[in-house]
Scaffold this motif. Structure first.
Motif, PDB file in Angstrom:
ATOM      1  N   CYS A   1      10.544  61.896  -0.071  1.00 17.26           N
ATOM      2  CA  CYS A   1      10.088  61.084  -1.205  1.00 17.26           C
ATOM      3  C   CYS A   1      11.164  61.000  -2.278  1.00 17.26           C
ATOM      4  O   CYS A   1      11.469  59.920  -2.775  1.00 17.26           O
ATOM      5  CB  CYS A   1       8.806  61.678  -1.787  1.00 17.26           C
ATOM      6  N   LEU A   2      11.744  62.140  -2.639  1.00 17.22           N
ATOM      7  CA  LEU A   2      12.756  62.129  -3.696  1.00 17.22           C
ATOM      8  C   LEU A   2      13.974  61.307  -3.289  1.00 17.22           C
ATOM      9  O   LEU A   2      14.592  60.639  -4.123  1.00 17.22           O
ATOM     10  CB  LEU A   2      13.134  63.548  -4.096  1.00 17.22           C
ATOM     11  N   TYR A   3      14.308  61.322  -2.006  1.00 17.99           N
ATOM     12  CA  TYR A   3      15.415  60.485  -1.550  1.00 17.99           C
ATOM     13  C   TYR A   3      15.053  58.997  -1.700  1.00 17.99           C
ATOM     14  O   TYR A   3      15.881  58.193  -2.125  1.00 17.99           O
ATOM     15  CB  TYR A   3      15.788  60.806  -0.100  1.00 17.99           C
TER      16      TYR A   3
ATOM     17  N   ASP B   1       0.124  53.672 -10.930  1.00 20.15           N
ATOM     18  CA  ASP B   1       0.138  52.562  -9.990  1.00 20.15           C
ATOM     19  C   ASP B   1       0.862  53.019  -8.722  1.00 20.15           C
ATOM     20  O   ASP B   1       1.862  53.730  -8.793  1.00 20.15           O
ATOM     21  CB  ASP B   1       0.878  51.376 -10.629  1.00 20.15           C
ATOM     22  N   GLY B   2       0.345  52.629  -7.563  1.00 23.22           N
ATOM     23  CA  GLY B   2       0.968  52.984  -6.291  1.00 23.22           C
ATOM     24  C   GLY B   2      -0.075  53.493  -5.317  1.00 23.22           C
ATOM     25  O   GLY B   2      -1.056  54.118  -5.721  1.00 23.22           O
ATOM     26  N   ASP B   3       0.155  53.227  -4.034  1.00 24.54           N
ATOM     27  CA  ASP B   3      -0.837  53.617  -3.031  1.00 24.54           C
ATOM     28  C   ASP B   3      -0.453  54.891  -2.270  1.00 24.54           C
ATOM     29  O   ASP B   3      -1.161  55.286  -1.350  1.00 24.54           O
ATOM     30  CB  ASP B   3      -1.125  52.464  -2.072  1.00 24.54           C
ATOM     31  N   THR B   4       0.643  55.534  -2.645  1.00 31.54           N
ATOM     32  CA  THR B   4       1.009  56.827  -2.072  1.00 31.54           C
ATOM     33  C   THR B   4       1.481  57.733  -3.213  1.00 31.54           C
ATOM     34  O   THR B   4       1.901  57.240  -4.271  1.00 31.54           O
ATOM     35  CB  THR B   4       2.159  56.711  -1.041  1.00 31.54           C
ATOM     36  N   PRO B   5       1.440  59.049  -3.016  1.00 33.64           N
ATOM     37  CA  PRO B   5       1.950  59.949  -4.064  1.00 33.64           C
ATOM     38  C   PRO B   5       3.409  59.664  -4.422  1.00 33.64           C
ATOM     39  O   PRO B   5       3.792  59.759  -5.592  1.00 33.64           O
ATOM     40  CB  PRO B   5       1.791  61.344  -3.447  1.00 33.64           C
ATOM     41  N   CYS B   6       4.219  59.288  -3.448  1.00 33.81           N
ATOM     42  CA  CYS B   6       5.630  59.015  -3.722  1.00 33.81           C
ATOM     43  C   CYS B   6       5.799  57.764  -4.583  1.00 33.81           C
ATOM     44  O   CYS B   6       6.588  57.748  -5.522  1.00 33.81           O
ATOM     45  CB  CYS B   6       6.397  58.875  -2.403  1.00 33.81           C
ATOM     46  N   LYS B   7       5.048  56.723  -4.272  1.00 33.08           N
ATOM     47  CA  LYS B   7       5.118  55.496  -5.080  1.00 33.08           C
ATOM     48  C   LYS B   7       4.631  55.756  -6.500  1.00 33.08           C
ATOM     49  O   LYS B   7       5.191  55.236  -7.468  1.00 33.08           O
ATOM     50  CB  LYS B   7       4.316  54.385  -4.425  1.00 33.08           C
ATOM     51  N   LYS B   8       3.613  56.578  -6.626  1.00 34.43           N
ATOM     52  CA  LYS B   8       3.101  56.928  -7.951  1.00 34.43           C
ATOM     53  C   LYS B   8       4.163  57.689  -8.756  1.00 34.43           C
ATOM     54  O   LYS B   8       4.336  57.455  -9.944  1.00 34.43           O
ATOM     55  CB  LYS B   8       1.831  57.771  -7.821  1.00 34.43           C
ATOM     56  N   LEU B   9       4.889  58.588  -8.079  1.00 37.65           N
ATOM     57  CA  LEU B   9       5.947  59.331  -8.755  1.00 37.65           C
ATOM     58  C   LEU B   9       7.072  58.400  -9.197  1.00 37.65           C
ATOM     59  O   LEU B   9       7.600  58.547 -10.298  1.00 37.65           O
ATOM     60  CB  LEU B   9       6.493  60.437  -7.847  1.00 37.65           C
ATOM     61  N   LEU B  10       7.426  57.434  -8.372  1.00 43.13           N
ATOM     62  CA  LEU B  10       8.450  56.463  -8.766  1.00 43.13           C
ATOM     63  C   LEU B  10       8.041  55.744 -10.045  1.00 43.13           C
ATOM     64  O   LEU B  10       8.819  55.643 -10.994  1.00 43.13           O
ATOM     65  CB  LEU B  10       8.708  55.443  -7.647  1.00 43.13           C
TER      66      LEU B  10
END
Length: 158
Positions: free
Chosen positions: A23-25, A118-127
């Motif tokens: 995710c961080l990448y 906003d975002g449908d995955t935890p990674c998108k939400k973090l972005l």
């Protein structure tokens, strides 16, 4: 840097679970494309540094980790005008491993707020939380971030 000075400014960091490196990448790719670390860039009211273009307030909210391990003492971490704070923030943000620690600590510090971004995955939400801030993360981010986040052809040598 003088090791004695470093020892006087650093304490152990709060323990957090390990980072989600994939995710961080993806977030790094969304921020920079497939580019190299641009160093620090100054905007009209903000300076951002390193692989994730981390602002000083994000570094502060992440507990002020330092390159080589540990975190700044509270009295230094809370003083963004302190030259030591600025030096440690820029050094950490420009180090890949340390900047990943900032992002991981930020993710854990704001976990409850990020859940509602906003975002449908935890990674998108973090972005979105990283780009807009956790308090404004229901606002849309620029489409360029999403394009780079999803584009697997950007970094063909991965």
């Amino acid at each position: 840097m003088n090791q004695l000075v470093l020892a006087n400014h650093v304490v152990p960091c709060k323990e957090v679970p390990p980072p989600d490196c994939k995710c961080l990448y993806q977030i790094q790719k969304a921020i920079l494309g497939c580019g190299k670390n641009p160093g620090c860039t100054k905007l009209p009211h903000l300076e951002c540094c390193g692989f994730y273009q981390i602002a000083d307030h994000v570094y502060q909210r992440a507990g002020c980790p330092v390159k080589g391990g540990g975190c700044l003492k509270k009295e230094i971490c809370e003083n963004k005008n302190c030259e030591d704070f600025k030096r440690y923030w820029r050094e950490c943000a420009n180090c890949w491993r340390c900047s990943t620690t900032i992002m991981n600590n930020f993710r854990h510090f704001y976990a409850k707020e990020i859940e509602h971004c906003d975002g449908d995955t935890p990674c998108k939400k973090l972005l979105v939380a990283h780009v807009k801030g956790p308090e404004h993360c229901k606002e849309p981010i620029d489409e360029q971030y999403w394009k780079r986040f999803h584009d697997t052809s950007l970094c063909p040598c991965e």
